[in-house]
Write a protein that holds these residues in place. Structure first.
Motif, PDB file in Angstrom:
ATOM      1  N   GLN A   1       0.828  -1.200   0.000  1.00 14.95           N
ATOM      2  CA  GLN A   1       0.000   0.000   0.000  1.00 14.95           C
ATOM      3  C   GLN A   1       0.866   1.256   0.000  1.00 14.95           C
ATOM      4  N   SER A   2       0.271   2.332  -0.503  1.00 13.73           N
ATOM      5  CA  SER A   2       0.966   3.619  -0.533  1.00 13.73           C
ATOM      6  C   SER A   2      -0.037   4.742  -0.296  1.00 13.73           C
ATOM      7  N   PHE A   3       0.454   5.825   0.292  1.00 18.03           N
ATOM      8  CA  PHE A   3      -0.404   6.969   0.613  1.00 18.03           C
ATOM      9  C   PHE A   3       0.355   8.258   0.319  1.00 18.03           C
ATOM     10  N   ARG A   4      -0.229   9.097  -0.523  1.00 19.88           N
ATOM     11  CA  ARG A   4       0.383  10.390  -0.843  1.00 19.88           C
ATOM     12  C   ARG A   4      -0.009  11.405   0.223  1.00 19.88           C
ATOM     13  N   VAL A   5       0.969  12.028   0.847  1.00 15.54           N
ATOM     14  CA  VAL A   5       0.715  12.943   1.955  1.00 15.54           C
ATOM     15  C   VAL A   5       0.001  14.201   1.469  1.00 15.54           C
ATOM     16  N   ASN A   6       0.509  14.808   0.416  1.00 17.67           N
ATOM     17  CA  ASN A   6      -0.148  16.005  -0.109  1.00 17.67           C
ATOM     18  C   ASN A   6      -1.465  15.618  -0.786  1.00 17.67           C
ATOM     19  N   THR A   7      -2.474  16.433  -0.612  1.00 15.25           N
ATOM     20  CA  THR A   7      -3.829  16.076  -1.056  1.00 15.25           C
ATOM     21  C   THR A   7      -3.964  16.022  -2.568  1.00 15.25           C
TER      22      THR A   7
ATOM     23  N   ASP B   1      -1.954  15.837  -6.528  1.00 13.26           N
ATOM     24  CA  ASP B   1      -0.738  15.435  -7.227  1.00 13.26           C
ATOM     25  C   ASP B   1      -0.043  16.676  -7.790  1.00 13.26           C
ATOM     26  N   HIS B   2       1.199  16.932  -7.301  1.00 16.13           N
ATOM     27  CA  HIS B   2       1.928  18.126  -7.711  1.00 16.13           C
ATOM     28  C   HIS B   2       3.245  17.739  -8.388  1.00 16.13           C
ATOM     29  N   GLN B   3       4.019  18.732  -8.695  1.00 13.44           N
ATOM     30  CA  GLN B   3       5.353  18.526  -9.248  1.00 13.44           C
ATOM     31  C   GLN B   3       6.241  17.799  -8.242  1.00 13.44           C
ATOM     32  N   ASN B   4       6.022  18.084  -6.955  1.00  9.89           N
ATOM     33  CA  ASN B   4       6.750  17.416  -5.882  1.00  9.89           C
ATOM     34  C   ASN B   4       5.745  16.741  -4.949  1.00  9.89           C
ATOM     35  N   ASN B   5       5.978  15.451  -4.677  1.00 12.32           N
ATOM     36  CA  ASN B   5       5.053  14.679  -3.845  1.00 12.32           C
ATOM     37  C   ASN B   5       5.818  13.911  -2.773  1.00 12.32           C
ATOM     38  N   LEU B   6       5.147  13.703  -1.649  1.00 13.02           N
ATOM     39  CA  LEU B   6       5.680  12.860  -0.586  1.00 13.02           C
ATOM     40  C   LEU B   6       4.723  11.685  -0.398  1.00 13.02           C
ATOM     41  N   ILE B   7       5.268  10.476  -0.539  1.00 10.69           N
ATOM     42  CA  ILE B   7       4.441   9.265  -0.517  1.00 10.69           C
ATOM     43  C   ILE B   7       4.966   8.322   0.553  1.00 10.69           C
ATOM     44  N   LEU B   8       4.076   7.811   1.379  1.00  5.13           N
ATOM     45  CA  LEU B   8       4.426   6.801   2.378  1.00  5.13           C
ATOM     46  C   LEU B   8       4.077   5.423   1.826  1.00  5.13           C
ATOM     47  N   ILE B   9       4.961   4.439   2.040  1.00  8.39           N
ATOM     48  CA  ILE B   9       4.742   3.097   1.497  1.00  8.39           C
ATOM     49  C   ILE B   9       4.876   2.052   2.596  1.00  8.39           C
ATOM     50  N   ASN B  10       4.204   0.931   2.384  1.00 15.52           N
ATOM     51  CA  ASN B  10       4.297  -0.192   3.317  1.00 15.52           C
ATOM     52  C   ASN B  10       4.037  -1.481   2.548  1.00 15.52           C
ATOM     53  N   GLN B  11       4.860  -2.473   2.813  1.00 20.08           N
ATOM     54  CA  GLN B  11       4.660  -3.800   2.227  1.00 20.08           C
ATOM     55  C   GLN B  11       4.821  -4.837   3.328  1.00 20.08           C
ATOM     56  N   LEU B  12       3.813  -5.709   3.461  1.00 18.14           N
ATOM     57  CA  LEU B  12       3.812  -6.725   4.502  1.00 18.14           C
ATOM     58  C   LEU B  12       3.573  -8.087   3.877  1.00 18.14           C
ATOM     59  N   ASN B  13       4.378  -9.064   4.270  1.00 17.18           N
ATOM     60  CA  ASN B  13       4.277 -10.417   3.728  1.00 17.18           C
ATOM     61  C   ASN B  13       4.424 -11.403   4.881  1.00 17.18           C
ATOM     62  N   PHE B  14       3.331 -12.071   5.228  1.00 16.48           N
ATOM     63  CA  PHE B  14       3.387 -13.123   6.248  1.00 16.48           C
ATOM     64  C   PHE B  14       3.119 -14.457   5.577  1.00 16.48           C
TER      65      PHE B  14
END
Length: 648
Positions: A257-263, A265-278
């Motif tokens: 999953q991923s989540f873009r912090v800024n509401t 989509d701009h020229q500069n973006n900050l995105i948080l990511i997470n990957q989980l595998n059990f």
């Protein structure tokens, strides 16, 4: 009787007339049902609106055409098997002819690698986006008493949400004694993204079980090679193991999953990511009868050496792992994506209780926690596509991974790609510890990390496809037979202190003239090493001559031809069922026999039909064809199947 038919005809006529009148009298509804809307959408939706997406976000369009590529991929694994030699029964493992197919991961794995040929890993699961519900059915006949079926259905309840359910099932008895394959692969996937693509999610669950009868190969291969008519009925050939079996089972939950912090989509973006595998895995080797014999008067012996019990061996290994990746991406539309992440890898392997064998104490379980820090850079713009990944362990267990990929697309028909890997790989768990009812198959080792340097260059052009691979292996881990008696397998893990250098050249070229085609693939491999540890055939070939045309007023498209597969003689690795692994042997060479297949394939709308006479030259070349030492490849057989897509 004539009166009866006259009355029946009259009744049917009145019924039809009354129905027509009723339809005329009743006005049609102007409100369309959901089914009508879906039907109209299906008629309008182009094939480009049916997409198959990988976890790396690479997207391909559903392909319902019939081509020579589809002929190569119509098999149990649904992929081109060039460089792999199938075992005689469907659902068994494959001898690796092309070392370039080997994938490298720095993290320690479960092991039992030969049993994983049909085990779908997380990066092999596909996700979908479809305009209307899509169903795909795969069917292929097997060697003896069974079927192979794979069914998939996927739909988008909304534009932003998709899910799919799929199951692949196989049962095949095989032609030889104790060769049953019975497998199942269940997959469920879900994909979601918000309307503004601020949040995206890919999820899948898999449940897989792979059961194989393990016969250990022929006790007297000469009876097979002499072509004695008595043994044309293959169950008459004696095998080492008559009631042994192996079983691999696994369940996995995967979230990306991923989540873009800024509401927005701009020229500069900050995105948080997470990957989980059990993932939870279970491997078992079961053997009710321990003793083997050769012939009717031969003395009994143990194929795998001294055992602690007299019967009913039941070796079991359990494995749990949790992989969790958390990171942040800074995206600049001009410069690319800069990613920083941390990985947490936890595993536990359970083989039983602590026990002492000789002077060695074998622990019942091993476990470790590995933490890494890493960074990744992605650039995708115009004709250039590149990714660089660097990660390093910050915990007690050392490991390292550097992976750089670069692709330059000159035009739609020509591209160049480069990849370089430098990996310090932690040993797989079954190299470190193993417990068994067989004395020789108990160990507890402390091995160094494997050091792997790999460089691959690929050129895909309108004239020829070519690839070169250079690999250097240091502290290479492998399994080797250290037997001291004939007809025994005493296999143990070893680490090679020397250096192994591998080079390969692969060339593929297809020639077309009107309705004829000639597809050629050539692989050359060379290994430089002081000892014979890494064994591959020097030359591997595949050539297909085929004819394509429309028939029945273009209602059907057919493709028919002959394929020849060939590889030169070499000391192929043998297979050990207790470990589910291949091991190095220096006693018997296999290869230098052609395998010819005749195929007749057809396409009607979205249905592709396949008919093949496999290995039809088996009676012409002498019985020298083997998949592994002492394990023959299958004889001539006719198989058929189909792939059917439904657009609803």
């Amino acid at each position: 009787m004539r009166v009866f038919y006259s009355i029946l005809l009259l009744v049917l006529s009145l019924t039809v007339f009354s129905q027509e009148k009723e339809n005329i009298d009743k006005p049609k509804s102007l409100i369309k049902t959901q089914a009508q809307k879906a039907k109209e959408l299906a008629q309008k939706a182009p094939i480009t609106s049916y997409k198959i997406i990988s976890i790396e976000r690479d997207t391909v369009i559903l392909d319902t055409t019939l081509s020579i590529k589809k002929e190569y991929e119509f098999n149990y694994l649904h992929k081109d098997l060039f460089g792999s030699m199938p075992f005689p029964n469907e659902g068994q493992t494959y001898t690796t002819l092309n070392f370039g197919l080997t994938k490298f991961s720095p993290f320690p794995e479960f092991g039992f690698k030969a049993k994983h040929s049909n085990y779908l890993e997380a990066n092999e699961i596909k996700y979908y986006s479809v305009a209307t519900p899509l169903t795909e059915l795969y069917y292929k006949s097997v060697m003896e008493q069974g079927q192979n079926v794979d069914a998939l259905i996927t739909l988008n309840p909304s534009k932003n949400f998709n899910f799919s359910i799929a199951f692949k099932g196989l049962r095949s008895l095989g032609k030889y004694i104790n060769q049953l394959s019975s497998t199942g692969n269940f997959r469920f996937t879900a994909s979601y993204n918000t309307k503004d693509n601020r949040y995206t999610l890919n999820f899948h669950f898999t449940g897989q079980d792979l059961l194989n009868g393990e016969n250990g190969g022929l006790t007297q291969p000469e009876l097979f090679e002499d072509n004695d008519p008595l043994y044309i009925n293959r169950p008459r050939l004696q095998v080492y193991l008559t009631d042994a079996k192996s079983f691999l089972k696994g369940k996995r939950i995967f979230i990306d999953q991923s989540f873009r912090v800024n509401t927005k989509d701009h020229q500069n973006n900050l995105i948080l990511i997470n990957q989980l595998n059990f993932e939870h895995k279970f491997f078992e080797f079961n053997q009710a009868t321990i003793a083997s014999t050769i012939g009717t008067t031969g003395a009994a012996f143990n194929r795998f050496g001294t055992a602690f019990v007299n019967s009913n061996i039941n070796d079991q290994t359990l494995y749990d792992r949790l992989y969790n990746k958390i990171g942040a991406i800074y995206e600049n539309k001009l410069l690319g994506k800069f990613q920083f992440f941390t990985e947490n890898f936890i595993y536990k392997t359970f083989t039983g209780i602590d026990k002492t064998v000789g002077t060695t104490i074998i622990p019942g379980q091993i476990q470790a926690v590995i933490n890494t820090l890493g960074g990744q850079y992605d650039y995708r713009k115009n004709k250039l596509n590149g990714t660089v990944v660097l990660s390093n362990s910050i915990s007690t267990q050392p490991l390292r991974n550097f992976d750089a990929k670069l692709t330059y697309t000159i035009n739609p028909k020509n591209s160049l790609s480069f990849q370089y890997q430098n990996i310090s790989k932690a040993p797989n768990n079954n190299y470190i510890v193993n417990q068994s009812a067989y004395e020789n198959y108990n160990w507890y080792n402390s091995f160094k990390n494997e050091k792997i340097n790999n460089l691959a260059v690929n050129a895909c052009t309108q004239w020829v496809n070519a690839s070169v691979q250079l690999t250097n292996l240091n502290d290479h881990l492998f399994f080797q037979d250290i037997k001291n008696q004939v007809n025994q397998q005493l296999v143990t893990p070893q680490q090679y202190s020397g250096s192994i250098n591998y080079v390969s050249l692969k060339i593929a070229r297809e020639f077309k003239y009107k309705k004829w085609g000639l597809d050629n693939t050539f692989l050359y491999q060379k290994v430089a090493q002081k000892d014979t540890i890494l064994n591959v055939p020097q030359i591997t070939l595949r050539n297909t001559l085929y004819f394509s045309d429309y028939v029945f007023k273009k209602a059907m498209f057919i493709q028919t031809g002959i394929t020849i597969n060939y590889f030169t003689k070499y000391y192929a690795d043998d297979y050990n069922p207790i470990l589910g692994e291949f091991f190095v042997q220096k006693e018997k060479q296999i290869g230098a026999f052609p395998m010819l297949d005749f195929f007749l394939n057809a396409r009607v709308k979205q249905t592709r039909i396949f008919l093949k006479a496999e290995h039809f030259n088996s009676s012409m070349t002498g019985n020298k064809y083997y998949s592994a030492p002492n394990l023959p490849f299958h004889d001539f057989m006719i198989r058929f199947g189909l792939v059917w897509n439904f657009f609803q």
